[in-house]
Design a protein around this motif. Structure first.
Motif, PDB file in Angstrom:
ATOM      1  N   UNK A  72       2.300  49.577  83.891  1.00 52.88           N
ATOM      2  CA  UNK A  72       1.317  50.118  82.951  1.00 52.88           C
ATOM      3  C   UNK A  72       1.940  51.191  82.056  1.00 52.88           C
ATOM      4  N   UNK A  73       2.821  51.993  82.613  1.00 56.68           N
ATOM      5  CA  UNK A  73       3.511  52.996  81.796  1.00 56.68           C
ATOM      6  C   UNK A  73       4.337  52.301  80.712  1.00 56.68           C
ATOM      7  N   UNK A  74       5.050  51.261  81.081  1.00 55.17           N
ATOM      8  CA  UNK A  74       5.876  50.535  80.109  1.00 55.17           C
ATOM      9  C   UNK A  74       5.025  49.901  79.019  1.00 55.17           C
ATOM     10  N   UNK A  75       3.847  49.405  79.391  1.00 58.75           N
ATOM     11  CA  UNK A  75       2.924  48.812  78.420  1.00 58.75           C
ATOM     12  C   UNK A  75       2.450  49.835  77.396  1.00 58.75           C
ATOM     13  N   UNK A  76       2.177  51.049  77.849  1.00 57.06           N
ATOM     14  CA  UNK A  76       1.523  52.047  77.005  1.00 57.06           C
ATOM     15  C   UNK A  76       2.482  52.919  76.206  1.00 57.06           C
ATOM     16  N   UNK A  77       3.704  53.068  76.675  1.00 55.89           N
ATOM     17  CA  UNK A  77       4.626  54.010  76.032  1.00 55.89           C
ATOM     18  C   UNK A  77       4.833  53.777  74.535  1.00 55.89           C
ATOM     19  N   UNK A  78       4.862  52.542  74.031  1.00 55.70           N
ATOM     20  CA  UNK A  78       5.072  52.369  72.586  1.00 55.70           C
ATOM     21  C   UNK A  78       3.946  52.932  71.722  1.00 55.70           C
ATOM     22  N   UNK A  79       2.792  53.232  72.324  1.00 52.42           N
ATOM     23  CA  UNK A  79       1.620  53.638  71.555  1.00 52.42           C
ATOM     24  C   UNK A  79       1.339  55.143  71.610  1.00 52.42           C
ATOM     25  N   UNK A  80       2.175  55.901  72.310  1.00 51.78           N
ATOM     26  CA  UNK A  80       1.883  57.328  72.456  1.00 51.78           C
ATOM     27  C   UNK A  80       3.166  58.143  72.457  1.00 51.78           C
ATOM     28  N   UNK A  81       2.984  59.467  72.385  1.00 50.79           N
ATOM     29  CA  UNK A  81       4.141  60.363  72.424  1.00 50.79           C
ATOM     30  C   UNK A  81       4.315  60.983  73.797  1.00 50.79           C
ATOM     31  N   UNK A  82       3.240  60.980  74.603  1.00 52.58           N
ATOM     32  CA  UNK A  82       3.320  61.528  75.948  1.00 52.58           C
ATOM     33  C   UNK A  82       2.096  61.128  76.760  1.00 52.58           C
ATOM     34  N   UNK A  83       2.143  61.460  78.055  1.00 55.85           N
ATOM     35  CA  UNK A  83       1.036  61.179  78.969  1.00 55.85           C
ATOM     36  C   UNK A  83       0.542  62.479  79.593  1.00 55.85           C
ATOM     37  N   UNK A  84      -0.756  62.489  79.890  1.00 56.35           N
ATOM     38  CA  UNK A  84      -1.361  63.552  80.691  1.00 56.35           C
ATOM     39  C   UNK A  84      -1.981  62.879  81.913  1.00 56.35           C
ATOM     40  N   UNK A  85      -1.642  63.367  83.090  1.00 49.60           N
ATOM     41  CA  UNK A  85      -2.135  62.717  84.310  1.00 49.60           C
ATOM     42  C   UNK A  85      -2.655  63.773  85.284  1.00 49.60           C
ATOM     43  N   UNK A  86      -3.979  63.804  85.424  1.00 52.56           N
ATOM     44  CA  UNK A  86      -4.605  64.628  86.456  1.00 52.56           C
ATOM     45  C   UNK A  86      -4.705  63.790  87.734  1.00 52.56           C
ATOM     46  N   UNK A  87      -4.251  64.344  88.840  1.00 49.62           N
ATOM     47  CA  UNK A  87      -4.551  63.739  90.139  1.00 49.62           C
ATOM     48  C   UNK A  87      -5.936  64.250  90.514  1.00 49.62           C
ATOM     49  N   UNK A  88      -6.969  63.469  90.190  1.00 53.09           N
ATOM     50  CA  UNK A  88      -8.345  63.961  90.250  1.00 53.09           C
ATOM     51  C   UNK A  88      -8.757  64.390  91.654  1.00 53.09           C
TER      52      UNK A  88
END
Length: 259
Positions: free
Chosen positions: A164-180
């Protein structure tokens, strides 16, 4: 290089620190660690004056737009804005002063990931992925991290993993991930998730959830091979915490930059 990334979490127009797993449409279920008497602009000024680029402003539910705009006016081009961002309003938030927009729930109609919606947001940003942050905040279920939406109460069909990270990386500059499940509890970070994010992500990623002291910055740095940033919220003195000071985190960043 790992660094401390601060936050401004807004709920009902106020800066708060909340136990993430208790967020819902029922305020009676909400557990709040801290409600600040200071406005969002105060924290925006504090972060600006200490050079803490990449701070995120998150609107947790309605009645937060005015406070968010106040923060953006205080530090135009210095803050990321998330919470309720869609293809219809993403460009507006950039024009109001957000450096980047953070997108989550809009990408998951009926809790199913939509690549078309992701592309639609990017189109409104003139296809500039540098203005896009994808929020993959998640909950652990059966040994997997599943993206959670709607105040982290609804699990989606997307697992946070290398694919999923590989799928999304071309569309963004970074990720934010809260471990809810860790958010707001100060019971320690999700070490396994931090390790995996360091291995999976080739773009900047900020982890939030469970941080409790300055040693957690060292821990995230070492576990992720310096690839993951850390947000500390409820433990910070500026949010009523007692185990780590804001000044310590600023000094930590400065020390890392000088190494």
């Amino acid at each position: 290089m790992t660094k401390f990334r601060p936050c401004i979490d807004l709920h009902a127009g106020q800066v708060k620190q909340i136990v993430g797993g208790t967020l819902s449409d029922q305020d009676s279920q909400l557990r709040t660690n801290h409600t600040s008497k200071l406005p969002a602009s105060h924290f925006a000024s504090l972060y600006r004056d200490n050079g803490l680029n990449g701070a995120h402003v998150i609107m947790l539910g309605p009645e937060n737009e005015a406070a968010a705009q106040e923060a953006l006016r205080t530090w135009p081009g210095g803050l990321q804005l998330g919470g309720g961002v869609t293809a219809e309003n993403a460009r507006q938030w950039i024009e109001l002063g957000a450096e980047k927009v953070i997108v989550t729930s809009y990408l998951f109609p009926e809790a199913r990931f939509s690549l078309d919606r992701l592309k639609a947001v990017l189109v409104t940003l003139d296809n500039d992925e540098g203005k896009m942050v994808i929020d993959l905040s998640c909950r652990r279920t059966d040994g997997r991290w599943m993206v959670a939406m709607n105040k982290w109460q609804t699990l989606t069909d997307m697992e946070v993993n290398q694919e999923s990270i590989k799928l999304l990386e071309p569309y963004c500059s970074e990720f934010l991930i809260h471990a809810a499940d860790n958010e707001g509890l100060q019971n320690g970070i999700d070490k396994e998730l931090v390790i995996k994010l360091g291995q999976w992500c080739t773009k900047p990623v900020t982890y939030a959830g469970g941080a409790r002291d300055i040693q957690d910055l060292d821990l995230v740095r070492d576990l992720s091979a310096r690839r993951v940033d850390l947000t500390i919220g409820s433990a910070l003195d500026i949010f009523g915490g007692s185990s780590v000071t804001f000044a310590e985190c600023v000094r930590w960043n400065q020390q890392q930059s000088s190494q």
